[in-house]
Design a protein around this motif. Sequence first.
Motif, short mmCIF file in Angstrom:
data_model
loop_
_atom_site.label_atom_id
_atom_site.label_comp_id
_atom_site.label_asym_id
_atom_site.label_seq_id
_atom_site.Cartn_x
_atom_site.Cartn_y
_atom_site.Cartn_z
N MET A 104 0.90 -1.35 -0.07
CA MET A 104 0.50 0.01 -0.18
C MET A 104 0.84 1.41 0.13
N GLU A 105 0.38 2.19 -0.32
CA GLU A 105 1.22 3.67 0.38
C GLU A 105 1.42 4.37 1.33
N CYS A 106 2.70 4.46 1.49
CA CYS A 106 2.73 4.90 2.99
C CYS A 106 1.77 6.16 3.03
N ASP A 107 1.35 6.35 4.03
CA ASP A 107 0.28 7.35 4.29
C ASP A 107 1.16 8.29 4.66
N PRO A 108 1.66 9.95 4.86
CA PRO A 108 2.50 10.78 5.88
C PRO A 108 0.89 11.05 6.87
N CYS A 109 1.92 10.75 8.55
CA CYS A 109 0.97 11.49 9.35
C CYS A 109 1.77 12.76 9.58
N HIS A 110 0.64 12.75 11.11
CA HIS A 110 0.40 14.15 11.93
C HIS A 110 1.37 14.50 11.95
N ARG A 111 2.37 13.41 12.78
CA ARG A 111 3.91 14.05 12.55
C ARG A 111 4.51 14.66 12.35
N GLY A 130 5.80 7.86 -0.26
CA GLY A 130 6.26 6.34 -0.01
C GLY A 130 5.89 5.33 -0.18
N VAL A 131 6.13 4.06 0.04
CA VAL A 131 5.94 3.17 -0.27
C VAL A 131 5.29 1.93 1.40
N CYS A 132 4.84 1.39 1.27
CA CYS A 132 4.62 0.44 2.66
C CYS A 132 5.17 -0.87 2.21
N THR A 133 5.68 -2.03 2.15
CA THR A 133 5.90 -3.89 1.77
C THR A 133 5.60 -4.28 2.77
N ARG A 134 5.87 -5.76 2.63
CA ARG A 134 5.93 -7.26 3.17
C ARG A 134 7.00 -7.82 2.82
N VAL A 135 8.07 -8.71 3.86
CA VAL A 135 9.34 -9.58 3.30
C VAL A 135 8.59 -10.06 2.90
N ILE A 136 8.69 -10.87 1.43
CA ILE A 136 9.11 -12.08 0.88
C ILE A 136 10.57 -13.16 0.91
N GLU A 137 12.17 -12.36 0.72
CA GLU A 137 12.89 -12.91 0.40
C GLU A 137 13.43 -12.08 0.99
N GLY A 138 14.23 -12.82 2.29
CA GLY A 138 15.15 -11.82 3.33
C GLY A 138 16.60 -12.18 2.52
N GLY A 139 17.05 -11.13 3.75
CA GLY A 139 19.37 -11.55 3.61
C GLY A 139 19.16 -10.18 3.48
N THR A 140 20.74 -9.61 3.49
CA THR A 140 21.20 -8.37 3.81
C THR A 140 21.39 -7.75 2.72
N ILE A 141 20.63 -6.20 2.64
CA ILE A 141 21.08 -5.20 2.14
C ILE A 141 22.19 -4.67 2.87
N ARG A 142 22.85 -3.58 1.21
CA ARG A 142 23.83 -2.68 1.55
C ARG A 142 23.65 -1.48 0.62
N ILE A 143 23.78 -0.49 1.34
CA ILE A 143 24.07 1.02 0.59
C ILE A 143 24.55 0.65 -0.77
N GLY A 144 24.35 1.38 -2.08
CA GLY A 144 24.54 1.06 -3.11
C GLY A 144 24.11 -0.13 -3.59
N ASP A 145 22.93 -1.44 -3.03
CA ASP A 145 22.57 -1.92 -4.17
C ASP A 145 21.95 -1.71 -4.91
N THR A 146 21.57 -2.42 -5.61
CA THR A 146 20.70 -2.44 -6.75
C THR A 146 19.21 -2.44 -6.87
N ILE A 147 18.25 -1.27 -6.74
CA ILE A 147 17.22 -1.73 -6.91
C ILE A 147 15.75 -2.03 -8.22
N ARG A 148 14.84 -2.72 -8.13
CA ARG A 148 14.47 -3.20 -9.50
C ARG A 148 13.25 -3.80 -9.44
N ILE A 149 12.11 -3.90 -10.23
CA ILE A 149 11.21 -4.86 -10.34
C ILE A 149 11.21 -6.23 -10.28
N GLU A 150 10.93 -6.88 -9.62
CA GLU A 150 11.23 -8.65 -10.03
C GLU A 150 10.04 -8.86 -10.88
N GLU A 151 10.84 -9.46 -11.71
CA GLU A 151 9.57 -10.34 -13.38
C GLU A 151 9.41 -10.88 -12.32
#
Length: 152
Positions: A104-111, A130-151
């Motif tokens: 879903m959309e990450c709606d901004p709150c009163h804060r 922004g967006v809210c997500t659920r984790v489907i597969e875990g692992g370790t992420i790092r600054i600089g990692d690539t983000i893409r849409i998973e087909e």
Amino acid sequence: MTGRLAGIARHAVPKGPMAVIDTAIVTLEGGIEGDVRGRVKPGGRGRRQVTLIERGDWDAALAAIDRDIPWQERRANLLVEDFDLPHIPGTRLRIGPVLLEITMECDPCHRMDAIADGLRAALTPDWRGGVCTRVIEGGTIRIGDTIRIEES
């Protein structure tokens, strides 16, 4: 289309300060390790395990209110750049070894208005918060990692 993971942040307690980190372990049960929002509650669906915001959207919101505020004040977990986050629940995103599903959309709150007058409204149009997500597969992420849409 690919982008880059430009920031990682977490908060250990509700309403607590965001800690900016370079590397994070992401799990199905807990989202970003050490982040209070990522844990799936009993009977819950984990729809807000990991939140993402685009650097361009954050910059546009700040320009609208003529302020300069660090991105982690948005309280999102991940900052992405050179990537347009899809506005379609069910879309899956790959960041390094981690697979996330937009819920879903990450709606901004009163804060947000407590941080700066008008920030909530500046983050409201076109999923700018922004967006809210659920984790489907875990692992370790790092600054600089690539983000893409998973087909599928």
